[in-house]
Design a protein around this motif. Structure first.
Motif, PDB file in Angstrom:
ATOM      1  N   ALA A 162       0.803  -1.310  -0.366  1.00  0.00           N
ATOM      2  CA  ALA A 162      -0.061  -0.341  -0.627  1.00  0.00           C
ATOM      3  C   ALA A 162       0.898   1.524  -0.059  1.00  0.00           C
ATOM      4  N   ASP A 163       2.276   0.976   0.829  1.00  0.00           N
ATOM      5  CA  ASP A 163       3.053   2.482   0.748  1.00  0.00           C
ATOM      6  C   ASP A 163       3.369   2.460  -0.836  1.00  0.00           C
ATOM      7  N   LEU A 164       3.427   1.577  -1.684  1.00  0.00           N
ATOM      8  CA  LEU A 164       3.977   1.699  -2.998  1.00  0.00           C
ATOM      9  C   LEU A 164       3.152   3.017  -3.516  1.00  0.00           C
ATOM     10  N   ILE A 165       1.538   1.950  -3.409  1.00  0.00           N
ATOM     11  CA  ILE A 165       0.773   2.143  -4.226  1.00  0.00           C
ATOM     12  C   ILE A 165       0.032   3.424  -4.393  1.00  0.00           C
ATOM     13  N   ALA A 166       0.789   3.687  -2.707  1.00  0.00           N
ATOM     14  CA  ALA A 166       0.365   5.785  -2.623  1.00  0.00           C
ATOM     15  C   ALA A 166       1.278   6.195  -2.907  1.00  0.00           C
ATOM     16  N   MET A 167       2.670   5.927  -3.192  1.00  0.00           N
ATOM     17  CA  MET A 167       3.947   6.454  -3.091  1.00  0.00           C
ATOM     18  C   MET A 167       3.534   7.098  -5.491  1.00  0.00           C
ATOM     19  N   ILE A 168       2.958   5.872  -6.030  1.00  0.00           N
ATOM     20  CA  ILE A 168       3.182   5.477  -6.788  1.00  0.00           C
ATOM     21  C   ILE A 168       1.893   6.513  -7.629  1.00  0.00           C
ATOM     22  N   ARG A 169       0.633   6.740  -6.492  1.00  0.00           N
ATOM     23  CA  ARG A 169      -0.160   7.515  -6.827  1.00  0.00           C
ATOM     24  C   ARG A 169       0.123   8.862  -7.109  1.00  0.00           C
TER      25      ARG A 169
ATOM     26  N   PRO B  16      -7.836 -11.720   1.554  1.00  0.00           N
ATOM     27  CA  PRO B  16      -8.819 -10.273   0.692  1.00  0.00           C
ATOM     28  C   PRO B  16      -9.440  -9.386   1.390  1.00  0.00           C
ATOM     29  N   ASP B  17      -8.575  -9.641   3.021  1.00  0.00           N
ATOM     30  CA  ASP B  17      -9.366  -8.333   4.186  1.00  0.00           C
ATOM     31  C   ASP B  17      -8.125  -6.949   3.881  1.00  0.00           C
ATOM     32  N   LEU B  18      -7.035  -7.264   2.827  1.00  0.00           N
ATOM     33  CA  LEU B  18      -5.980  -5.971   2.352  1.00  0.00           C
ATOM     34  C   LEU B  18      -6.469  -5.793   0.739  1.00  0.00           C
ATOM     35  N   ALA B  19      -7.943  -5.573   0.678  1.00  0.00           N
ATOM     36  CA  ALA B  19      -8.756  -5.058  -0.489  1.00  0.00           C
ATOM     37  C   ALA B  19      -8.464  -3.734  -0.179  1.00  0.00           C
ATOM     38  N   GLY B  20      -9.307  -3.279   0.836  1.00  0.00           N
ATOM     39  CA  GLY B  20      -9.543  -2.087   1.271  1.00  0.00           C
ATOM     40  C   GLY B  20      -8.505  -1.213   1.584  1.00  0.00           C
ATOM     41  N   GLU B  21      -7.343  -1.516   1.742  1.00  0.00           N
ATOM     42  CA  GLU B  21      -6.411  -0.870   2.583  1.00  0.00           C
ATOM     43  C   GLU B  21      -5.550  -0.542   1.319  1.00  0.00           C
ATOM     44  N   ALA B  22      -5.888  -1.377  -0.296  1.00  0.00           N
ATOM     45  CA  ALA B  22      -5.097  -1.696  -1.512  1.00  0.00           C
ATOM     46  C   ALA B  22      -5.712   0.170  -2.019  1.00  0.00           C
ATOM     47  N   LEU B  23      -7.194  -0.185  -2.058  1.00  0.00           N
ATOM     48  CA  LEU B  23      -8.074   0.617  -2.615  1.00  0.00           C
ATOM     49  C   LEU B  23      -7.809   2.038  -1.825  1.00  0.00           C
ATOM     50  N   ASN B  24      -8.005   2.382  -0.609  1.00  0.00           N
ATOM     51  CA  ASN B  24      -7.705   3.029   0.480  1.00  0.00           C
ATOM     52  C   ASN B  24      -6.684   4.163  -0.319  1.00  0.00           C
ATOM     53  N   ALA B  25      -5.310   3.161  -0.439  1.00  0.00           N
ATOM     54  CA  ALA B  25      -3.887   3.562  -1.196  1.00  0.00           C
ATOM     55  C   ALA B  25      -3.925   3.944  -2.933  1.00  0.00           C
ATOM     56  N   GLY B  26      -5.031   3.862  -2.866  1.00  0.00           N
ATOM     57  CA  GLY B  26      -5.448   4.424  -4.603  1.00  0.00           C
ATOM     58  C   GLY B  26      -5.363   3.732  -5.406  1.00  0.00           C
ATOM     59  N   ALA B  27      -4.888   2.108  -5.341  1.00  0.00           N
ATOM     60  CA  ALA B  27      -5.132   1.134  -6.226  1.00  0.00           C
ATOM     61  C   ALA B  27      -6.928   0.923  -7.372  1.00  0.00           C
ATOM     62  N   ASP B  28      -6.326   0.482  -8.863  1.00  0.00           N
ATOM     63  CA  ASP B  28      -7.527   0.444  -9.234  1.00  0.00           C
ATOM     64  C   ASP B  28      -8.271  -0.484  -8.725  1.00  0.00           C
ATOM     65  N   SER B  29      -9.698  -0.803  -9.056  1.00  0.00           N
ATOM     66  CA  SER B  29     -10.655  -1.874  -8.666  1.00  0.00           C
ATOM     67  C   SER B  29     -10.619  -2.822  -9.849  1.00  0.00           C
ATOM     68  N   VAL B  30     -10.097  -4.207  -9.282  1.00  0.00           N
ATOM     69  CA  VAL B  30     -10.331  -5.394 -10.068  1.00  0.00           C
ATOM     70  C   VAL B  30     -11.619  -5.862  -9.691  1.00  0.00           C
ATOM     71  N   ARG B  31     -12.724  -5.783 -10.332  1.00  0.00           N
ATOM     72  CA  ARG B  31     -14.037  -6.350 -10.311  1.00  0.00           C
ATOM     73  C   ARG B  31     -14.553  -6.303  -8.759  1.00  0.00           C
ATOM     74  N   GLY B  32     -14.445  -4.819  -7.849  1.00  0.00           N
ATOM     75  CA  GLY B  32     -14.683  -4.756  -7.433  1.00  0.00           C
ATOM     76  C   GLY B  32     -13.600  -4.366  -6.071  1.00  0.00           C
ATOM     77  N   ALA B  33     -13.039  -5.276  -5.876  1.00  0.00           N
ATOM     78  CA  ALA B  33     -11.783  -4.983  -4.806  1.00  0.00           C
ATOM     79  C   ALA B  33     -10.792  -4.330  -5.520  1.00  0.00           C
ATOM     80  N   GLY B  34     -10.390  -4.508  -4.221  1.00  0.00           N
ATOM     81  CA  GLY B  34      -8.865  -3.766  -4.181  1.00  0.00           C
ATOM     82  C   GLY B  34      -7.391  -4.453  -4.710  1.00  0.00           C
ATOM     83  N   VAL B  35      -7.383  -6.165  -4.533  1.00  0.00           N
ATOM     84  CA  VAL B  35      -6.334  -7.266  -4.887  1.00  0.00           C
ATOM     85  C   VAL B  35      -7.445  -7.891  -5.244  1.00  0.00           C
ATOM     86  N   ILE B  36      -5.870  -8.948  -6.597  1.00  0.00           N
ATOM     87  CA  ILE B  36      -6.674  -9.900  -7.253  1.00  0.00           C
ATOM     88  C   ILE B  36      -5.627 -10.747  -5.975  1.00  0.00           C
ATOM     89  N   SER B  37      -6.679 -11.913  -5.911  1.00  0.00           N
ATOM     90  CA  SER B  37      -6.804 -13.283  -4.816  1.00  0.00           C
ATOM     91  C   SER B  37      -5.431 -13.868  -5.321  1.00  0.00           C
TER      92      SER B  37
END
Length: 131
Positions: free
Chosen positions: A82-89, A105-126
């Motif tokens: 998430a730190d890298l995603i925020a840095m990229i954004r 899968p609980d890290l999806a929210g963290e990824a989305l909050n950091a700026g990750a793009d949504s994949v099928r409504g989630a912030g991570v690929i499982s």
């Protein structure tokens, strides 16, 4: 005047069979097995990958290369994805697609909050990935 030389395959654009031809994906993943699975998926779509196994290596890649997209493992040995995603954004070229990758899968929210793009409504690929 016509050019009798065909365009080499590496310079041809995307096709229906190879929609990512000519694109480079940065994969930030410390697991060799997961990286290889991602490499095969990208290869089958025509993309090349550059691999970084930690945040520090990813930052070095991003100083030199401009990938078309980035896939970031959320749990890296030297920090949180998430730190890298925020840095990229936060960077001027931060509009490129960034996707989180995690077995949790609980890290999806963290990824989305950091700026990750949504994949099928989630912030991570499982993970685990299947090819």
């Amino acid at each position: 005047m016509t050019d009798d030389f065909a365009t080499p395959a590496r310079f041809q654009g995307p096709t229906a069979d190879l929609p990512l031809r000519g694109q480079t994906i940065l994969v930030v993943e410390d697991s060799r097995l997961a990286s290889e699975a991602l490499r095969l998926m990208c290869y089958r779509s025509g993309a090349r990958i550059r691999r970084a196994d930690c945040l520090r290596a990813a930052q070095r890649h991003l100083q030199t290369y401009r990938p078309a997209a980035i896939i970031v493992d959320m749990g890296l040995p030297d920090g949180n994805g998430a730190d890298l995603i925020a840095m990229i954004r936060a960077a001027p070229a931060g509009a490129l697609p960034v996707i989180g990758l995690s077995g949790d899968p609980d890290l999806a929210g963290e990824a989305l909050n950091a700026g990750a793009d949504s994949v099928r409504g989630a912030g991570v690929i499982s993970a685990p990935l299947t090819v």
